[in-house]
Write a protein that holds these residues in place. Structure first.
Motif, PDB file in Angstrom:
ATOM      1  N   GLN A  81     -28.765 -17.122   7.248  1.00 20.94           N
ATOM      2  CA  GLN A  81     -30.059 -17.376   7.857  1.00 20.94           C
ATOM      3  C   GLN A  81     -30.004 -16.931   9.304  1.00 20.94           C
ATOM      4  O   GLN A  81     -29.170 -17.417  10.076  1.00 20.94           O
ATOM      5  N   MET A  82     -30.873 -16.020   9.672  1.00 19.00           N
ATOM      6  CA  MET A  82     -30.875 -15.431  10.994  1.00 19.00           C
ATOM      7  C   MET A  82     -32.185 -15.785  11.685  1.00 19.00           C
ATOM      8  O   MET A  82     -33.257 -15.356  11.255  1.00 19.00           O
ATOM      9  N   ASN A  83     -32.088 -16.564  12.741  1.00 17.90           N
ATOM     10  CA  ASN A  83     -33.246 -16.976  13.517  1.00 17.90           C
ATOM     11  C   ASN A  83     -33.164 -16.411  14.928  1.00 17.90           C
ATOM     12  O   ASN A  83     -32.101 -16.010  15.391  1.00 17.90           O
ATOM     13  N   SER A  84     -34.295 -16.429  15.604  1.00 15.45           N
ATOM     14  CA  SER A  84     -34.366 -15.940  16.985  1.00 15.45           C
ATOM     15  C   SER A  84     -33.717 -14.580  17.132  1.00 15.45           C
ATOM     16  O   SER A  84     -32.899 -14.339  18.027  1.00 15.45           O
ATOM     17  N   LEU A  85     -34.087 -13.685  16.259  1.00 19.17           N
ATOM     18  CA  LEU A  85     -33.446 -12.375  16.219  1.00 19.17           C
ATOM     19  C   LEU A  85     -33.732 -11.570  17.475  1.00 19.17           C
ATOM     20  O   LEU A  85     -34.823 -11.637  18.049  1.00 19.17           O
ATOM     21  N   LYS A  86     -32.722 -10.820  17.878  1.00 17.12           N
ATOM     22  CA  LYS A  86     -32.776  -9.987  19.066  1.00 17.12           C
ATOM     23  C   LYS A  86     -32.576  -8.527  18.674  1.00 17.12           C
ATOM     24  O   LYS A  86     -31.963  -8.237  17.645  1.00 17.12           O
ATOM     25  N   PRO A  87     -33.048  -7.605  19.497  1.00 16.38           N
ATOM     26  CA  PRO A  87     -32.823  -6.192  19.185  1.00 16.38           C
ATOM     27  C   PRO A  87     -31.352  -5.848  18.981  1.00 16.38           C
ATOM     28  O   PRO A  87     -31.042  -4.992  18.147  1.00 16.38           O
ATOM     29  N   GLU A  88     -30.465  -6.499  19.708  1.00 18.33           N
ATOM     30  CA  GLU A  88     -29.044  -6.223  19.560  1.00 18.33           C
ATOM     31  C   GLU A  88     -28.466  -6.711  18.238  1.00 18.33           C
ATOM     32  O   GLU A  88     -27.306  -6.416  17.923  1.00 18.33           O
ATOM     33  N   ASP A  89     -29.242  -7.451  17.458  1.00 19.07           N
ATOM     34  CA  ASP A  89     -28.818  -7.822  16.117  1.00 19.07           C
ATOM     35  C   ASP A  89     -29.024  -6.697  15.110  1.00 19.07           C
ATOM     36  O   ASP A  89     -28.584  -6.814  13.962  1.00 19.07           O
ATOM     37  N   THR A  90     -29.692  -5.649  15.521  1.00 17.90           N
ATOM     38  CA  THR A  90     -29.935  -4.521  14.635  1.00 17.90           C
ATOM     39  C   THR A  90     -28.614  -3.922  14.174  1.00 17.90           C
ATOM     40  O   THR A  90     -27.766  -3.555  14.989  1.00 17.90           O
ATOM     41  N   ALA A  91     -28.432  -3.837  12.868  1.00 14.66           N
ATOM     42  CA  ALA A  91     -27.185  -3.343  12.298  1.00 14.66           C
ATOM     43  C   ALA A  91     -27.319  -3.291  10.788  1.00 14.66           C
ATOM     44  O   ALA A  91     -28.271  -3.829  10.208  1.00 14.66           O
ATOM     45  N   VAL A  92     -26.346  -2.656  10.168  1.00 14.03           N
ATOM     46  CA  VAL A  92     -26.152  -2.804   8.740  1.00 14.03           C
ATOM     47  C   VAL A  92     -25.241  -4.007   8.532  1.00 14.03           C
ATOM     48  O   VAL A  92     -24.161  -4.082   9.117  1.00 14.03           O
ATOM     49  N   TYR A  93     -25.673  -4.925   7.716  1.00 10.88           N
ATOM     50  CA  TYR A  93     -24.923  -6.144   7.448  1.00 10.88           C
ATOM     51  C   TYR A  93     -24.237  -6.026   6.094  1.00 10.88           C
ATOM     52  O   TYR A  93     -24.877  -5.722   5.084  1.00 10.88           O
ATOM     53  N   PHE A  94     -22.931  -6.273   6.082  1.00  7.22           N
ATOM     54  CA  PHE A  94     -22.110  -6.152   4.891  1.00  7.22           C
ATOM     55  C   PHE A  94     -21.573  -7.514   4.485  1.00  7.22           C
ATOM     56  O   PHE A  94     -20.952  -8.207   5.293  1.00  7.22           O
ATOM     57  N   CYS A  95     -21.793  -7.873   3.260  1.00  5.39           N
ATOM     58  CA  CYS A  95     -21.181  -9.062   2.689  1.00  5.39           C
ATOM     59  C   CYS A  95     -19.757  -8.736   2.249  1.00  5.39           C
ATOM     60  O   CYS A  95     -19.489  -7.631   1.773  1.00  5.39           O
ATOM     61  N   TYR A  96     -18.857  -9.689   2.395  1.00  2.00           N
ATOM     62  CA  TYR A  96     -17.506  -9.501   1.883  1.00  2.00           C
ATOM     63  C   TYR A  96     -16.999 -10.774   1.237  1.00  2.00           C
ATOM     64  O   TYR A  96     -17.462 -11.879   1.535  1.00  2.00           O
ATOM     65  N   LEU A  97     -16.039 -10.586   0.364  1.00  2.00           N
ATOM     66  CA  LEU A  97     -15.429 -11.672  -0.384  1.00  2.00           C
ATOM     67  C   LEU A  97     -13.922 -11.458  -0.389  1.00  2.00           C
ATOM     68  O   LEU A  97     -13.453 -10.347  -0.656  1.00  2.00           O
ATOM     69  N   VAL A  98     -13.187 -12.495  -0.093  1.00  2.00           N
ATOM     70  CA  VAL A  98     -11.732 -12.458  -0.122  1.00  2.00           C
ATOM     71  C   VAL A  98     -11.257 -13.440  -1.178  1.00  2.00           C
ATOM     72  O   VAL A  98     -11.610 -14.620  -1.129  1.00  2.00           O
ATOM     73  N   LYS A  99     -10.462 -12.952  -2.115  1.00  2.00           N
ATOM     74  CA  LYS A  99      -9.872 -13.822  -3.114  1.00  2.00           C
ATOM     75  C   LYS A  99      -8.580 -14.422  -2.580  1.00  2.00           C
ATOM     76  O   LYS A  99      -7.951 -13.881  -1.668  1.00  2.00           O
ATOM     77  N   VAL A 100      -8.197 -15.554  -3.142  1.00  2.00           N
ATOM     78  CA  VAL A 100      -6.960 -16.206  -2.724  1.00  2.00           C
ATOM     79  C   VAL A 100      -5.797 -15.226  -2.834  1.00  2.00           C
ATOM     80  O   VAL A 100      -4.940 -15.159  -1.959  1.00  2.00           O
TER      81      VAL A 100
END
Length: 116
Positions: A81-100
């Motif tokens: 959840q991203m609130n109060s977004l700023k121009p510097e938040d502009t990016a490609v956002y990547f989800c990642y998962l790490v297994k044990v």
């Protein structure tokens, strides 16, 4: 083996909000961490937020207080959840998962653009 599907990116004005989702499927037994990186044009990839299997959260200083990471264990989905977004938040956002044990997996990325 593991698939991560991100959604929720888009164009928003400064001060606005977006919620990103990342749904995991496949062999997702023994997840250690899920989280989000982002990469802005011309910048290094930055770790934004993490959520451990035990519920511990961590945030980059640049987003602390504005972003919230959460998860749905039944759906194997993590949210940002991203609130109060700023121009510097502009990016490609990547989800990642790490297994044990056994690897780290990445989503395809979703574009977030904060602009007037």
């Amino acid at each position: 083996q593991v698939r991560l599907v991100e959604s929720g990116g888009g164009l928003v004005q400064p001060g606005g909000s977006l919620r990103l989702s990342c749904a995991a499927s496949g062999n997702i037994f023994s997840i250690a961490v899920m989280g989000w990186y982002r990469q802005a044009p011309g910048k290094q990839r930055e770790l934004v937020a993490t959520l451990s299997s035990g519920g511990t959260t961590n945030y980059a200083d640049s987003v602390k207080g504005r972003f919230t990471i959460s998860g749905d264990n039944a759906k194997k989905t993590v949210y940002l959840q991203m609130n109060s977004l700023k121009p510097e938040d502009t990016a490609v956002y990547f989800c990642y998962l790490v297994k044990v044990v056994g690897g780290t997996y990445w989503g395809q990325g979703t574009q977030v653009t904060v602009s007037t």
